[in-house]
Design an enzyme around this catalytic site. Sequence first.
Site, mmCIF file in Angstrom:
data_model
loop_
_atom_site.group_PDB
_atom_site.id
_atom_site.type_symbol
_atom_site.label_atom_id
_atom_site.label_comp_id
_atom_site.label_asym_id
_atom_site.label_seq_id
_atom_site.Cartn_x
_atom_site.Cartn_y
_atom_site.Cartn_z
ATOM 1 N N LYS A 177 -4.703 -2.586 -6.272
ATOM 2 C CA LYS A 177 -5.292 -3.911 -6.226
ATOM 3 C C LYS A 177 -4.738 -4.793 -7.348
ATOM 4 O O LYS A 177 -4.531 -4.329 -8.478
ATOM 5 C CB LYS A 177 -6.814 -3.813 -6.352
ATOM 6 C CG LYS A 177 -7.473 -3.011 -5.240
ATOM 7 C CD LYS A 177 -7.415 -3.739 -3.913
ATOM 8 C CE LYS A 177 -8.188 -3.001 -2.835
ATOM 9 N NZ LYS A 177 -8.278 -3.759 -1.581
ATOM 10 N N HIS A 308 -6.511 -1.722 9.101
ATOM 11 C CA HIS A 308 -7.288 -1.699 7.867
ATOM 12 C C HIS A 308 -8.444 -0.701 7.940
ATOM 13 O O HIS A 308 -9.218 -0.696 8.892
ATOM 14 C CB HIS A 308 -7.851 -3.102 7.602
ATOM 15 C CG HIS A 308 -8.899 -3.156 6.543
ATOM 16 N ND1 HIS A 308 -10.244 -3.285 6.809
ATOM 17 C CD2 HIS A 308 -8.793 -3.090 5.192
ATOM 18 C CE1 HIS A 308 -10.922 -3.311 5.677
ATOM 19 N NE2 HIS A 308 -10.076 -3.192 4.683
#
Length: 374
Positions: A177, A308
Site C-alpha cells: 500500500k 479484487h
Amino acid sequence: MMTSADRIARVRLSSLYLPLDTPVSDAKVLTGRQRPMTEIAFLFAEIRSEQGHEGIGFGYSKRAGGPGQYAHAREIAGEMVGEDPNDIARIWDKLVWAGASVGRGGLATQAIAALDIALWDMKAKRAGLPLTKLLGAHRDSVRCYNTSGGFLHTPIEQVLENATAALERGIGGVKIKVGQPDTRADLARVDAVREHLGDAVPLMVDANQQWDRATAHRMGRALEEHALTWIEEPLDAYDHAGHAALATALDTPVATGEMLTGVTEHAELIRAGGADIVQPDAPRVGGITPFLRVAGLAEHGHLQLAPHFAMEIHVHLAAAYRTEPWVEHFEWLEPLFNERLEIRDGRMLVPERPGLGITMSERAAAWIAERYST
C-alpha cells in the site's frame, strides 16, 4: 419456455462478522477518510432445491453496509422460491427488479451477489464440475500475489518479512500500500521492498484512490524505475479521464475497478481507456452473472484481468479468462471455510472439488449475528 422438474425450495441467509486480528489501515485511514478496519461483514446464502441440490455463496462489506446488504437480501430472497435454479440470468433480473426502487446498482445489487454465487455453485455441483470447468476453463491455476502483508499500519521491517514469507509459501508476487500524505515515505517504502525482493519478483503498489492527478503523475514517473507490475487505484475510482491520461503517460500499467458496483460502471471505465488492468469484484458487481459480462468487456478491450479480493470465488473466474490473469491472495477469509486453496510455484491452483469447493466452518457459524430462512 423449457423447464426442468427441479425448483428452489429454500433460501437461508446468514449475516456474520469476521474479526480481524489487527486493525487494518490503508491510505484512506491516513488521509482521515476512514477508520481502521477491525472486522468484515459477510452475507452468506445457502440454497437448496426440491431435488436436494445445494449451493453456497457469499458477499461482503468493509466498515459499513453489512446490515443493509442483509436487510435487502432478506426482502427479496423469497422471489427465488419456486424458480428453476438453472435459470440464473432470469433469476438475477427478477431479483434486481424486486428491489429496483432503491436502484439497480450499489448496495441493492451487492445484496444479490451471495444469492447469484450460490446458484452458480449449485449448478456446478449438479454437473459434478469445479465452477471454472462449468464456465469453460483456460487453465487449472492462476498467477497470484499477496496484499495482506503490505498494509500501511505494518512497519516496513514487518512488510519485508511478510514478503519473504509469501514467496516461501509459493505466492508469485507482492503488493504494498502507498498513498500516504507524505509521498517521500511512499517512495522510501517502495524502494525498500524492491531492494529486498530483487528485480525479478513482480511488485505492485496500491494508492487506494488517494492521489490527485498531479501527484499521481509525479509518483508514477518516480516509480517507473522499479518496473512495477501495476499502479493500482492512483485516482478516485470514478475519475476515468484521469486514469486514462495516466495510463497513456506511464509505461507502468494502471489497474483499477475494484470499487465499481455494476457492469455499466465498468463499461464506462473501459470505454474511457481508464485501465490497462481491470479489477472487478464479483460480490461488488452483484455476483458471477454480472462479473462474466464485465470480463467479456475487458476481453473485448484486450485488457488484463486481476479480480479484487475473495480469492475463493475469483480463482475460478480468473481461470476462465482467455489471457493470463492475476488473483489477489488474502488469508483473511480462511477461517470462514473448512478448505484451503493450494498455492505452488507462484500460482493458485483451482480446486478440483465441485462448485466453488468451499463449505462454511464451525468457527464461522459462531460469528453469525442473524439468520433468516424463506
